[in-house]
Design a protein around this motif. Structure first.
Motif, mmCIF file in Angstrom:
data_model
loop_
_atom_site.group_PDB
_atom_site.id
_atom_site.type_symbol
_atom_site.label_atom_id
_atom_site.label_comp_id
_atom_site.label_asym_id
_atom_site.label_seq_id
_atom_site.Cartn_x
_atom_site.Cartn_y
_atom_site.Cartn_z
ATOM 1 N N VAL A 97 18.577 34.326 -105.902
ATOM 2 C CA VAL A 97 19.695 33.330 -105.644
ATOM 3 C C VAL A 97 20.947 33.569 -106.281
ATOM 4 N N ALA A 98 21.038 34.888 -106.664
ATOM 5 C CA ALA A 98 22.538 35.185 -107.122
ATOM 6 C C ALA A 98 23.239 35.894 -105.680
ATOM 7 N N LYS A 99 24.717 35.643 -105.734
ATOM 8 C CA LYS A 99 25.455 36.437 -104.524
ATOM 9 C C LYS A 99 25.144 38.008 -104.693
ATOM 10 N N LYS A 100 25.021 38.435 -103.388
ATOM 11 C CA LYS A 100 24.635 39.936 -103.244
ATOM 12 C C LYS A 100 26.001 40.840 -103.692
ATOM 13 N N THR A 101 27.042 40.146 -104.180
ATOM 14 C CA THR A 101 28.151 40.701 -104.428
ATOM 15 C C THR A 101 28.450 40.792 -106.110
ATOM 16 N N VAL A 102 27.295 40.034 -106.422
ATOM 17 C CA VAL A 102 27.479 39.878 -108.109
ATOM 18 C C VAL A 102 27.907 41.018 -108.962
ATOM 19 N N LYS A 103 28.651 40.917 -109.880
ATOM 20 C CA LYS A 103 29.019 41.989 -110.817
ATOM 21 C C LYS A 103 28.217 41.734 -112.149
ATOM 22 N N VAL A 104 27.465 42.750 -112.662
ATOM 23 C CA VAL A 104 26.571 42.308 -113.726
ATOM 24 C C VAL A 104 26.902 43.306 -114.930
ATOM 25 N N ILE A 105 27.152 42.747 -116.068
ATOM 26 C CA ILE A 105 27.143 44.026 -117.242
ATOM 27 C C ILE A 105 25.813 43.338 -118.002
ATOM 28 N N VAL A 106 25.101 44.386 -118.573
ATOM 29 C CA VAL A 106 23.961 44.171 -119.611
ATOM 30 C C VAL A 106 24.519 44.512 -121.013
ATOM 31 N N VAL A 107 24.498 43.610 -121.969
ATOM 32 C CA VAL A 107 25.019 43.770 -123.312
ATOM 33 C C VAL A 107 23.645 43.932 -124.168
ATOM 34 N N GLY A 108 22.649 42.903 -123.933
ATOM 35 C CA GLY A 108 21.549 43.063 -124.579
ATOM 36 C C GLY A 108 20.795 44.328 -124.779
#
Length: 331
Positions: free
Chosen positions: A119-130
Motif C-alpha cells: 500500500v505504500a508509495k514506491k517512492t517512500v523514504k524509510v528510516i528505521v530507528v527501532g
C-alpha cells in the motif's frame, strides 16, 4: 499551498515518537511551508496512550498538520505514505540477549514490510530507528520487494551526532564547526566512529580533526569507546533510553534526505553494494552525500589498517545478525 505529505511514525505512543512528532509537525524536517498528514501506528494495547498523543498534537494547534490518523492497522498506516519513521520495535529488556531482541523484531518488520509493499508509495523514504536497526531495515526491505532498496535506510545519525559533539567539546568549538565525522557499520557497540577524514574550523581556519586534537591514543581509544557506549551511559543515568537525541537524529537524517547535504557528507545505514569490501545486502553505515533526494556512498576514502579491522569487525556482526534474522523469517 502544496499537497500534504503523508508521514507515518510507528511506535507512535512511545517516548522517541513523543519528541519526534512535535519536530516533524512544526516543520523542522519537511519545511516550514509543507503541510502534513500524520499517520500514527502502534500496537492495540497502546491505543489509549496513542489517543492521548493525538490530543496533544491537536492542542499544539500547528497549522501545517492537516490530518492525524491513529491506528493499529499497518494497512491503514502505510497507505500512500511519502516518508516513514520506523520507530516501533520490541525494546531490549534486562537479561535479554541481542538474539532474543532480533527474534521478536524480525516478525514485526516482516509484517510491516509486507504491508508497505502492498500500500505504500514506491517512492517512500524509510528510516528505521527501532533496534537492531540495521538488520530490521534489511528485513523490511526484503519483504517490500516492489520498493527500491535505496529507499530503505537506518539511523546512525545519532552516533554521528554523538561523535561530532565529543570532538567539538574536546576542542572547545561549536558542533557546526566539526564536519565529515563517519560512522561505519552497525548501530551497536561494534560501530566504528572515524575522524580520519573529518575537519574542524578553529578561529576561521579549517584543519583535519586529527591535527587539531594531536592525540592519536584518544582518537583510537577513549573517543571510540565513549561513542560506542553512549546509549548505555544514557540509560544508566536516566533509567530510560535516549529519546530526545534519537528523535533529533531521526529528524536530521530525514531532513537531509529531502533537502540534501551540500558539500559535506553524513552517516546513514544503507544497503551495501559492496563498497569498501562490505558484503552486499547488509545494511551498513557509510558516509553518503545527498542530492535531489538521492544518496550516494562517498567513494575512494583511504582506509588504514586500524580502520579496516574496525570496519570488518562491525560487518562480521551484521552478517551474523542478518543470517540469524533470515533464518528466523523462514522458520
Amino acid at each position: 499551498m502544496a499537497e500534504p505529505l503523508k508521514v507515518v511514525v510507528t511506535g507512535a505512543a512511545g517516548q522517541i515518537a513523543y519528541s519526534l512528532l512535535f519536530s516533524v509537525a512544526k516543520g523542522d524536517v519537511f519545511g516550514k511551508d509543507q503541510p502534513l498528514e500524520l499517520l500514527l501506528l502502534d500496537i492495540t494495547p497502546m491505543m489509549e496512550v496513542l489517543n492521548g498523543v493525538v490530543m496533544e498534537l491537536m492542542d499544539c494547534a500547528i497549522p501545517l498538520v492537516k490530518n492525524i490518523v491513529a491506528t493499529d492497522d499497518p494497512m491503514v498506516a502505510f497507505k500512500d505514505v511519502d516518508a516513514a519513521f520506523m520507530v516501533g520495535a520490541m525494546p531490549r529488556r534486562e537479561g535479554m540477549e541481542r538474539k532474543d531482541l532480533l527474534k521478536a523484531n524480525v516478525k514485526i518488520f516482516k509484517a510491516q514490510g509486507q504491508a508497505m509493499d502492498q500500500v505504500a508509495k514506491k517512492t517512500v523514504k524509510v528510516i528505521v530507528v527501532g533496534n537492531p536497526a540495521n538488520t530490521n531495515g534489511c528485513i523490511l526491505s526484503k519483504y517490500a520487494p516492489s520498493i527500491p532498496k535505496a529507499n530503505f535506510t537506518c539511523m546512525t545519525r545519532l552516533d554521528q551526532n554523538r561523535a561530532q559533539a565529543q570532538i567539538a567539546a574536546k576542542l572547545g568549538v561549536s558542533n557546526d564547526q566539526v564536519t565529515n565525522v563517519i560512522i561505519w557499520g552497525n548501530h551497536s557497540s561494534t560501530q566504528f566512529p572515524d575522524v580520519a577524514h573529518a575537519s574542524v574550523t578553529i578561529q576561521g581556519k579549517t584543519i583535519p580533526v586529527a591535527e587539531a586534537i594531536k592525540d592519536d591514543s584518544y582518537i583510537k581509544n577513549d573517543f571510540i569507546k565513549t561513542v560506542q557506549q553512549r546509549g548505555a551511559a544514557v540509560i544508566k543515568a536516566r533509567k530510560l533510553s535516549s529519546a530526545m537525541s534519537a528523535a533529533k537524529a531521526a529528524c536530521d537524517h530525514m531532513r537531509d534526505w529531502f533537502f540534501g547535504t551540500g558539500n559535506n557528507w553524513v552517516s546513514m545505514g544503507v544497503i551495501s553494494d559492496g563498497s569498501y569490501g562490505i558484503r552486499e545486502g547488509l545494511m551498513y553505515s557509510y558516509p553518503v552525500k545527498i542530492h535531489d533526494k538521492t544518496w550516494t556512498i562517498v567513494q575512494d576514502l583511504k582506509i588504514n589498517d586500524f580502520a579496516r579491522e574496525k570496519m570488518d569487525a562491525t560487518a562480521a556482526e551484521l552478517s551474523e545478525e542478518l543470517d540469524a534474522a533470515l533464518a528466523e523469517c523462514e522458520a
